[in-house]
Design a protein around this motif. Sequence first.
Motif, short mmCIF file in Angstrom:
data_model
loop_
_atom_site.label_atom_id
_atom_site.label_comp_id
_atom_site.label_asym_id
_atom_site.label_seq_id
_atom_site.Cartn_x
_atom_site.Cartn_y
_atom_site.Cartn_z
N LEU A 110 85.58 32.46 68.53
CA LEU A 110 84.12 32.59 68.40
C LEU A 110 83.34 31.41 68.51
O LEU A 110 84.09 30.29 68.30
CB LEU A 110 84.18 33.18 67.04
N PRO A 111 82.19 31.20 68.56
CA PRO A 111 81.51 29.84 68.52
C PRO A 111 81.60 29.43 67.19
O PRO A 111 81.83 30.11 66.17
CB PRO A 111 80.16 30.31 68.85
N GLU A 112 81.55 28.10 67.30
CA GLU A 112 81.24 27.28 65.85
C GLU A 112 80.21 27.84 64.93
O GLU A 112 79.02 28.18 65.35
CB GLU A 112 81.06 26.03 65.98
N GLY A 113 80.57 28.12 63.66
CA GLY A 113 79.49 28.66 62.80
C GLY A 113 79.68 30.19 62.79
O GLY A 113 78.88 30.77 61.87
N VAL A 114 80.47 30.85 63.44
CA VAL A 114 80.73 32.30 63.37
C VAL A 114 81.89 32.63 63.00
O VAL A 114 82.83 32.07 63.62
CB VAL A 114 80.27 32.75 64.89
N THR A 115 82.08 33.57 62.03
CA THR A 115 83.28 33.86 61.59
C THR A 115 83.46 35.51 61.25
O THR A 115 82.38 36.13 61.08
CB THR A 115 83.86 33.22 60.46
N PRO A 116 84.66 36.08 61.50
CA PRO A 116 84.45 37.53 60.92
C PRO A 116 84.31 37.69 59.46
O PRO A 116 84.66 36.87 58.79
CB PRO A 116 86.13 38.01 61.36
N GLY A 150 89.42 59.28 77.05
CA GLY A 150 88.52 58.67 78.15
C GLY A 150 88.72 57.39 78.72
O GLY A 150 90.04 56.67 78.61
N THR A 151 87.94 56.76 79.45
CA THR A 151 88.37 55.74 80.20
C THR A 151 87.36 54.38 79.96
O THR A 151 87.34 53.53 80.88
CB THR A 151 88.26 56.03 81.87
N ASP A 152 86.12 54.76 79.23
CA ASP A 152 85.28 53.64 79.06
C ASP A 152 84.51 53.99 77.64
O ASP A 152 84.12 55.10 77.68
CB ASP A 152 84.17 53.96 80.37
N GLY A 153 84.47 52.82 77.03
CA GLY A 153 83.62 53.02 75.83
C GLY A 153 84.40 52.05 74.87
O GLY A 153 85.46 51.53 75.00
N GLU A 154 83.61 51.98 73.66
CA GLU A 154 84.05 51.17 72.54
C GLU A 154 85.31 51.63 72.00
O GLU A 154 85.42 52.96 71.86
CB GLU A 154 82.77 51.18 71.47
N VAL A 155 86.20 50.79 71.60
CA VAL A 155 87.31 51.00 70.80
C VAL A 155 87.33 50.39 69.64
O VAL A 155 88.15 50.78 68.50
CB VAL A 155 88.63 50.62 71.72
N LEU A 156 86.70 49.06 69.35
CA LEU A 156 86.71 48.94 68.05
C LEU A 156 85.36 48.18 67.69
O LEU A 156 84.87 47.78 68.43
CB LEU A 156 88.08 47.83 67.93
N THR A 157 85.29 47.80 66.12
CA THR A 157 84.19 47.13 65.62
C THR A 157 84.58 46.11 64.89
O THR A 157 85.43 46.24 64.15
CB THR A 157 83.37 48.29 65.01
N LEU A 158 83.95 44.89 64.94
CA LEU A 158 84.06 43.92 64.20
C LEU A 158 82.89 43.22 63.69
O LEU A 158 82.01 43.08 64.19
CB LEU A 158 84.79 42.51 65.23
N LYS A 159 83.11 43.05 62.31
CA LYS A 159 81.69 42.46 61.49
C LYS A 159 81.77 40.92 61.67
O LYS A 159 82.70 40.48 61.19
CB LYS A 159 81.57 43.32 60.05
N LEU A 160 80.80 40.38 61.96
CA LEU A 160 80.48 38.80 61.86
C LEU A 160 79.72 38.35 60.94
O LEU A 160 78.83 38.99 60.52
CB LEU A 160 80.23 38.64 63.22
N ASN A 161 79.99 36.90 60.58
CA ASN A 161 79.04 36.34 59.64
C ASN A 161 78.62 35.21 60.58
O ASN A 161 79.42 34.66 61.19
CB ASN A 161 79.94 35.72 58.38
#
Length: 206
Positions: free
Chosen positions: A16-22, A71-82
């Motif tokens: 992740l970029p600097e300043g961005v954390t889970p 399926g073969t295409d689409g979202e598999v997970l969600t990550l919340k960021l700060n």
Amino acid sequence: MKNSAAIRGFQFNMTLPEGVTPATYSNGTIICSLSDARRPEGDQHTISVSQQADGSYLFLCGSLANETFTGTDGEVLTLKLNIADNVAAGDYPITLSSIKLTETNINNYYETSEVVSKLTVSDYELGDISGDGTVDVSDYIGVANHILGNTPAGFNALAADVNGDQVIDISDYIGVANIILTGSIYGNNASSRPFVESEEPTHEPQ
């Protein structure tokens, strides 16, 4: 995830970029969930995330049973960021590396060395149509007034379009209510949303 084979599990590292954390729960566990759209009925997949010595985050997902993602295409997970207050609005790279996917037959697996994606940080908070730094009932009422044709002064249309479809309508009206009640535009059903998008930190990544 786009896949032609039936995938049972995967792993990858995310930088992740600097300043961005889970975002984390109070016990320090990273907030990450599998999306419902591609999980089979009675699914027993689990997802784990751990920070590595180099600062990246290792994601590990597998099924406790002989189950594969649907399926073969689409979202598999969600990550919340700060996102830290000092991160300026703009585009930042997110790098996925050491990507590995496996079928139920563990001898059938696939690898990709690196994928670079983009995190867009906005200089406003979703739902805060007045720009006062708080999403509250006045923003909820303001979205309603805009839809009804009585747009309030200082109305921020970008902040009001919480689902990002470039149309301000009932979905955004409910989305603002969800932000007030739960902190997420999707309320308590964040894991079922159709597109990978981080939820409402100080700035909004898309």
